[in-house]
Scaffold this active site. Structure first.
Site, PDB file in Angstrom:
ATOM      1  N   VAL A  48     -28.554 -25.375  32.335  1.00 19.58           N
ATOM      2  CA  VAL A  48     -28.219 -26.771  32.035  1.00 19.58           C
ATOM      3  C   VAL A  48     -29.024 -27.728  32.917  1.00 19.58           C
ATOM      4  CG1 VAL A  48     -26.357 -28.489  32.016  1.00 19.58           C
ATOM      5  CG2 VAL A  48     -25.908 -26.162  31.202  1.00 19.58           C
TER       6      VAL A  48
ATOM      7  N   HIS B  62     -12.623 -31.563  26.635  1.00 19.48           N
ATOM      8  CA  HIS B  62     -13.864 -30.938  26.147  1.00 19.48           C
ATOM      9  C   HIS B  62     -13.522 -29.448  26.092  1.00 19.48           C
ATOM     10  CE1 HIS B  62     -17.911 -29.480  25.693  1.00 19.48           C
ATOM     11  NE2 HIS B  62     -17.932 -28.937  26.893  1.00 19.48           N
TER      12      HIS B  62
ATOM     13  N   ARG C  16     -20.764 -36.130  14.857  1.00 14.87           N
ATOM     14  CA  ARG C  16     -21.596 -37.083  14.100  1.00 14.87           C
ATOM     15  C   ARG C  16     -22.708 -36.359  13.346  1.00 14.87           C
ATOM     16  NH1 ARG C  16     -24.209 -40.725  17.845  1.00 14.87           N
ATOM     17  NH2 ARG C  16     -24.780 -41.902  15.984  1.00 14.87           N
TER      18      ARG C  16
HETATM   19  P1  NAD Z   1     -26.284 -21.022  35.089  1.00 11.03           P
HETATM   20  O1  NAD Z   1     -25.560 -19.813  35.587  1.00 11.03           O
HETATM   21  O2  NAD Z   1     -27.566 -20.852  34.353  1.00 11.03           O
HETATM   22  O3  NAD Z   1     -26.567 -21.998  36.319  1.00 11.03           O
HETATM   23  C1  NAD Z   1     -25.618 -22.340  37.274  1.00 11.03           C
HETATM   24  C2  NAD Z   1     -26.357 -22.548  38.574  1.00 11.03           C
HETATM   25  O4  NAD Z   1     -25.425 -23.032  39.549  1.00 11.03           O
HETATM   26  C3  NAD Z   1     -26.966 -21.258  39.152  1.00 11.03           C
HETATM   27  O5  NAD Z   1     -28.373 -21.417  39.291  1.00 11.03           O
HETATM   28  C4  NAD Z   1     -26.256 -21.083  40.503  1.00 11.03           C
HETATM   29  O6  NAD Z   1     -27.091 -20.540  41.507  1.00 11.03           O
HETATM   30  C5  NAD Z   1     -25.864 -22.526  40.810  1.00 11.03           C
HETATM   31  N1  NAD Z   1     -24.799 -22.650  41.795  1.00 11.03           N
HETATM   32  C6  NAD Z   1     -23.621 -22.000  41.848  1.00 11.03           C
HETATM   33  N2  NAD Z   1     -22.909 -22.398  42.930  1.00 11.03           N
HETATM   34  C7  NAD Z   1     -23.660 -23.324  43.572  1.00 11.03           C
HETATM   35  C8  NAD Z   1     -23.481 -24.103  44.749  1.00 11.03           C
HETATM   36  N3  NAD Z   1     -22.360 -24.002  45.481  1.00 11.03           N
HETATM   37  N4  NAD Z   1     -24.455 -24.956  45.114  1.00 11.03           N
HETATM   38  C9  NAD Z   1     -25.599 -25.050  44.382  1.00 11.03           C
HETATM   39  N5  NAD Z   1     -25.834 -24.337  43.252  1.00 11.03           N
HETATM   40  C10 NAD Z   1     -24.871 -23.481  42.864  1.00 11.03           C
HETATM   41  O7  NAD Z   1     -25.221 -21.827  34.192  1.00 11.03           O
HETATM   42  P2  NAD Z   1     -25.547 -22.981  33.133  1.00 11.03           P
HETATM   43  O8  NAD Z   1     -25.666 -22.370  31.791  1.00 11.03           O
HETATM   44  O9  NAD Z   1     -26.626 -23.849  33.669  1.00 11.03           O
HETATM   45  O10 NAD Z   1     -24.156 -23.761  33.156  1.00 11.03           O
HETATM   46  C11 NAD Z   1     -23.799 -24.563  34.255  1.00 11.03           C
HETATM   47  C12 NAD Z   1     -22.442 -25.202  34.021  1.00 11.03           C
HETATM   48  O11 NAD Z   1     -22.546 -26.173  32.950  1.00 11.03           O
HETATM   49  C13 NAD Z   1     -21.355 -24.212  33.578  1.00 11.03           C
HETATM   50  O12 NAD Z   1     -20.128 -24.506  34.192  1.00 11.03           O
HETATM   51  C14 NAD Z   1     -21.280 -24.449  32.072  1.00 11.03           C
HETATM   52  O13 NAD Z   1     -20.041 -24.038  31.514  1.00 11.03           O
HETATM   53  C15 NAD Z   1     -21.484 -25.933  32.023  1.00 11.03           C
HETATM   54  N6  NAD Z   1     -21.801 -26.495  30.711  1.00 11.03           N
HETATM   55  C16 NAD Z   1     -21.236 -27.682  30.438  1.00 11.03           C
HETATM   56  C17 NAD Z   1     -21.436 -28.278  29.193  1.00 11.03           C
HETATM   57  C18 NAD Z   1     -20.780 -29.613  28.913  1.00 11.03           C
HETATM   58  O14 NAD Z   1     -20.826 -30.130  27.785  1.00 11.03           O
HETATM   59  N7  NAD Z   1     -20.161 -30.222  29.899  1.00 11.03           N
HETATM   60  C19 NAD Z   1     -22.237 -27.632  28.235  1.00 11.03           C
HETATM   61  C20 NAD Z   1     -22.834 -26.421  28.573  1.00 11.03           C
HETATM   62  C21 NAD Z   1     -22.594 -25.837  29.826  1.00 11.03           C
END
Ligand code: NAD
Length: 307
Positions: A11, A175, A153
Site C-alpha cells: 500500500v 470500512h 460509484r
Molecule cells: P504489507 O505487509 O505489504 O506492508 C506492511 C508494511 O508495514 C511492511 O513493510 C512492514 O515491514 C511494515 N511495518 C510493520 N510494522 C511496522 C512498524 N512498527 N514501523 C514501520 N513499519 C512497519 O501490507 P500492505 O498490503 O501494504 O497493507 C498495509 C495495511 O494497509 C494493512 O493493514 C492493510 O489491511 C491495509 N489496507 C487498507 C486499505 C484501506 O482501504 N484502508 C486497503 C488495503 C490495505
C-alpha cells in the site's frame, strides 16, 4: 510540500507511485522497519518521476519525517484470504500506538492519514495517541470508506452505462463487513438509478441492486483471493486525500473519524480542507439504512473495547 509514508509495503509503495504520477507533493519519505524494503521501494518509485512530476522520493527513519505536511500510516499486517479486517485489531493496534507518538515527536504539525486496517479502530487508536500529544481533533483521520464509496460509484456506473463522474453515492459506517451503501441518496444526473435507467430505455431492478451491493461489499475478498492483497485502489484514495489536504480543496470525503453521535470512529461524508476535517456532514438515509448504520457503529464500539 513533503509527505511521509510509514509502511513501505504494497500500500505504501503504490500510494507513493500514485502521488508521483499525479505530482501532488514535492517530496516523499518512506519509512519502514524493514529498511531494505523501504530503500528498494523508494528507489523504484523515484524512477517514476520522469514520467510524472519532479517529486523527490527517499527512504528514511521517523526523524526524517520532520516538516511533513501529511504522514500516511500504512504499517501493519494485511488480511489473508478468509480473514476479516477486524481480525487484525490487536496486532495492528500495537503498531499504530507505537508509531503515532514517534511520528508526532518529529512532525508535530503533520496531518495523520490512517490506512492500516481495521481502519476505523486504528483511527481511534491514532486519535487517542494524537490527543495525548496535544493534536487537535480533525487533524487525524482514516481513509475509511473512501475506497468503498469509489467502488460503489464505479460498479454502479458500469451497471448503468454512464460516466462515473455523474454517479454520486456514499458508503458509510465501517470500512468492512457492516458497511452501509446509502441507496436512498444515489443520484445520477439528479435522478435515482431506476429513473435514470428507464430514461435511457433500460431498467435497474432489485436484482441489479443486490448484484451491485454484493460486488461492492465483497470487492476486497475477491481481489485478495485472486492476488493476495489490494493496493491500487487504496493508493488512489490516499493520493486523493493528500491532494485535498495539500491543495486545501474543501472536498467532501467519506473519511473515518470519531463521531460524537455514534461513539466511535466511522465514516460519514465530511468536509476536508488543508487543516483536516472541517465538519461532519449529515447523510440523508432512510429508516433501514439508519438502523444498519447504528449496527455498524455497534460492531466498531465492541472492537474499541479490546484496544
Ligand atoms: P504489507 O505487509 O505489504 O506492508 C506492511 C508494511 O508495514 C511492511 O513493510 C512492514 O515491514 C511494515 N511495518 C510493520 N510494522 C511496522 C512498524 N512498527 N514501523 C514501520 N513499519 C512497519 O501490507 P500492505 O498490503 O501494504 O497493507 C498495509 C495495511 O494497509 C494493512 O493493514 C492493510 O489491511 C491495509 N489496507 C487498507 C486499505 C484501506 O482501504 N484502508 C486497503 C488495503 C490495505
Amino acid at each position: 510540500m513533503k509527505v511521509g509514508i510509514v509502511g513501505a509495503g504494497f500500500v505504501g509503495a503504490a500510494a507513493s507511485n500514485a502521488l508521483v504520477l499525479r505530482g501532488i507533493p514535492t517530496e516523499i519519505v518512506l519509512v519502514d522497519m524493514d529498511e531494505s524494503r523501504a530503500a528498494a521501494e523508494a528507489a523504484d518509485v523515484a524512477h517514476v518521476a520522469p514520467f510524472g512530476a519532479p517529486v523527490r522520493v527517499a527512504w528514511g527513519h521517523t526523524a526524517d519525517l520532520v516538516g511533513s505536511r501529511v504522514v500516511v500510516l500504512t504499517a501493519g499486517s494485511a488480511q489473508t484470504p478468509g480473514q476479516s479486517r477486524l481480525d487484525l485489531v490487536s496486532s495492528n493496534a500495537s503498531i499504530v500506538a507505537s508509531v503515532v507518538p514517534e511520528v508526532l515527536r518529529h512532525a508535530p504539525d503533520a496531518i495523520l492519514l490512517v490506512a492500516t486496517n481495521p481502519v476505523d479502530v486504528m483511527t481511534s487508536v491514532a486519535e487517542r495517541c494524537a490527543s495525548e500529544a496535544g493534536v487537535a481533533a480533525g487533524r487525524v483521520f482514516g481513509t475509511g470508506t473512501m475506497l468503498d464509496t469509489a467502488r460503489f460509484r464505479q460498479i454502479m456506473a458500469a451497471a448503468i452505462g454512464v460516466d462515473v463522474t455523474h454517479v454520486h453515492a456514499y458508503v458509510v459506517g465501517e470500512h468492512g463487513d457492516s458497511e452501509v451503501l446509502v441507496w436512498s441518496s444515489v443520484d445520477i444526473a439528479g435522478q435515482a438509478p431506476a429513473e435514470f435507467a428507464s430514461a435511457m430505455g433500460g431498467a435497474f431492478t432489485d436484482e441489479d441492486r443486490r448484484r451491485v451491493e454484493d460486488e461492492v461489499v465483497h470487492a476486497a475478498d475477491a481481489i485478495i483471493r485472486g492476488k493476495g492483497a489490494t493496493y491500487f485502489g487504496v493508493a488512489a484514495v490516499i493520493a486523493r486525500a493528500v491532494e485535498v489536504i495539500l491543495r486545501d480543496r474543501r472536498s467532501i470525503l467519506t473519511v473515518s473519524a470519531t463521531s460524537l453521535d455514534y461513539g466511535c470512529a466511522l465514516s460519514l461524508p465530511r468536509l476536508v480542507s488543508g487543516s483536516g476535517i472541517v465538519r461532519e456532514l449529515g447523510v440523508s438515509v432512510d429508516e433501514d439504512e439508519q438502523q444498519r448504520l447504528e449496527s455498524s457503529a455497534a460492531v466498531l464500539r465492541e472492537h474499541l473495547l479490546i484496544v
